[in-house]
Write an enzyme that holds these catalytic residues in place. Sequence first.
Site, PDB file in Angstrom:
ATOM      1  N   HIS A  23       0.880  -1.155   0.121  1.00 50.29           N
ATOM      2  CA  HIS A  23      -0.092  -0.092   0.006  1.00 50.29           C
ATOM      3  C   HIS A  23       0.787   1.206   0.045  1.00 50.29           C
ATOM      4  CE1 HIS A  23      -4.246  -1.393   0.867  1.00 50.29           C
ATOM      5  NE2 HIS A  23      -3.838  -2.284   0.476  1.00 50.29           N
TER       6      HIS A  23
ATOM      7  N   TYR B  20      -9.142   5.552   7.735  1.00 54.00           N
ATOM      8  CA  TYR B  20      -9.308   5.726   9.182  1.00 54.00           C
ATOM      9  C   TYR B  20     -10.374   7.158   9.246  1.00 54.00           C
ATOM     10  CZ  TYR B  20      -5.171   3.141  10.197  1.00 54.00           C
ATOM     11  OH  TYR B  20      -3.959   2.220  10.543  1.00 54.00           O
TER      12      TYR B  20
ATOM     13  N   PRO C 227      -4.657   0.631  18.710  1.00 54.87           N
ATOM     14  CA  PRO C 227      -4.587   0.008  17.316  1.00 54.87           C
ATOM     15  C   PRO C 227      -4.554   1.046  16.265  1.00 54.87           C
ATOM     16  CG  PRO C 227      -6.676  -0.699  18.170  1.00 54.87           C
ATOM     17  CD  PRO C 227      -5.734   0.031  19.364  1.00 54.87           C
TER      18      PRO C 227
ATOM     19  N   LYS D 215       0.438  -0.125  15.230  1.00 53.39           N
ATOM     20  CA  LYS D 215       1.852  -0.381  15.648  1.00 53.39           C
ATOM     21  C   LYS D 215       2.504  -1.416  16.576  1.00 53.39           C
ATOM     22  CE  LYS D 215       3.639   3.134  13.331  1.00 53.39           C
ATOM     23  NZ  LYS D 215       3.665   2.697  12.079  1.00 53.39           N
TER      24      LYS D 215
ATOM     25  N   TYR E 292       3.837   6.508   9.949  1.00 51.44           N
ATOM     26  CA  TYR E 292       2.851   5.372   9.721  1.00 51.44           C
ATOM     27  C   TYR E 292       3.769   4.192   9.095  1.00 51.44           C
ATOM     28  CZ  TYR E 292      -1.290   2.734   8.223  1.00 51.44           C
ATOM     29  OH  TYR E 292      -2.324   2.082   8.214  1.00 51.44           O
TER      30      TYR E 292
HETATM   31  C1  PHB Z   1      -6.556  -4.479  10.839  1.00 50.05           C
HETATM   32  O1  PHB Z   1      -6.322  -4.638   9.486  1.00 50.05           O
HETATM   33  O2  PHB Z   1      -6.969  -5.135  11.646  1.00 50.05           O
HETATM   34  C2  PHB Z   1      -6.093  -3.088  11.388  1.00 50.05           C
HETATM   35  C3  PHB Z   1      -5.480  -2.174  10.362  1.00 50.05           C
HETATM   36  C4  PHB Z   1      -4.979  -0.892  10.595  1.00 50.05           C
HETATM   37  C5  PHB Z   1      -5.035  -0.631  12.120  1.00 50.05           C
HETATM   38  C6  PHB Z   1      -5.512  -1.432  12.973  1.00 50.05           C
HETATM   39  C7  PHB Z   1      -5.757  -2.648  12.636  1.00 50.05           C
HETATM   40  O3  PHB Z   1      -4.408   0.849  12.642  1.00 50.05           O
END
Ligand code: PHB
Length: 392
Positions: A72, A198, A290, A294, A383
């Site tokens: 990505h 997000y 989450p 990280k 990130y």
């Molecule tokens: C996930 O795909 O479970 C996931 C992806 C990004 C995050 C948290 C969880 O920041």
Amino acid sequence: MKTQVAIIGAGPSGLLLGQLLHKAGIDNIIIERQTPEYVLGRIRAGVLEQGTVDMLREAGVSARMDAEGLVHEGVELVFDGKRVPIHLTELTGGKSVMVYGQTEVTRDLMDARSAPIIYSASDVQLHELKGEKPYVTFEKDGQRQRIDCDYIAGCDGYHGISRKSIPEGVLTEYERVYPFGWLGLLSDTPPVNEELIYAQHERGFSLCSQRSLTRSRYYLQVPLTDKVEDWSDERFWDELKARLPEEVAARLVTGPSLEKSIAPLRSFVVEPMQYGKLFLVGDAAHIVPPTGAKGLNLAASDVCYLYRILVKVYAEGRTDLLEKYSELALRRVWKGERFSWFMTNLLHDFDGEKDAWDRKMQEADRDYFLNSTAGLVNIAENYVGLPYEEVG
Ligand code: PHB
Ligand code: APR
């Protein structure tokens, strides 16, 4: 039994460390409380930084990730219904992340393992951590067993025994708990968007993630008092649609959930990450919320530092480096904690938990970071993952 490094816990930290050490000719035994099926049943995040990808390649377990993982080059944030693309690759001079589930990473590491793993070990105890000859005891099939070793790697997660084996007064704990949790849903439906989204919303945060081109993972911010039973699939999908920009919601493909669970959000760190011959690694020493994905990536950098140090200890007698592990690992951990905390603050609705001043700071952060190139670079470089240091 005797080995060079006894590893407590067969999660991603323990398995990755074990594989790297094994490849370097350093003997190790992993002792795990659960069964392999139980370990593989846990669903966790799925975004790998370049440094994590590099460690998995170095460990020789990257074939399936390289074939099936999705590179990505961007990620999307949404504020007040406005979509803000973050071009990770452009903003960081060419870096990207790999979307590949932690469960799959764990499975690949399990499949590659040829050295011993003792599963279903109960009452694991660590001994003589400050002495010259540390050892581990545990119960297996009704028999008490003992492993003598040079070092112990505590890779047994937040609820493990390793951190608790350090005498009171040695560790300093730092903690933040957040007044909400994440409800996650996994489904065999195509992801709603090519990049992860997000999304901030007054109804609460949501995240659109994915495991493959046909499997999606979605999350909703929920009150800590909510139970999974409160959330039918239908309610989940309706709420997700209500929190996403209209054009995204219109494209959402829904389907039956394969898994649904609620996880509280927490930031937690202990210092130092070493006590005598015991080294804490990954979730045993630190937890992140989450937001920013990280957790596994910080575990991978701890593993990298401990592995590189142990190789120099055994090959060159550099025992002086052992004292450096904690400082080195924590420098990166704290920056990961800062970013996860920052992203959590930026994106969630604190529903009256923040005072007027903190709400204004949150608004100013949103306005500044998303409308300034420096702000976007800041988010992007964190990130994709900050660089690892040399161990010396
Ligand atoms: C996930 O795909 O479970 C996931 C992806 C990004 C995050 C948290 C969880 O920041
Ligand atoms: N004895 C032996 N094993 C134990 C004990 C014990 N007393 N206690 C816990 N374990 C095992 C657990 O069963 C688990 O398999 O240790 C393992 C720890 O694994 P994780 O919790 O996955 O921790 P870690 O390997 O550090 O992985 C870090 O996982 O939680 C995510 O966000 C985190 O993605 C990050 C990654």
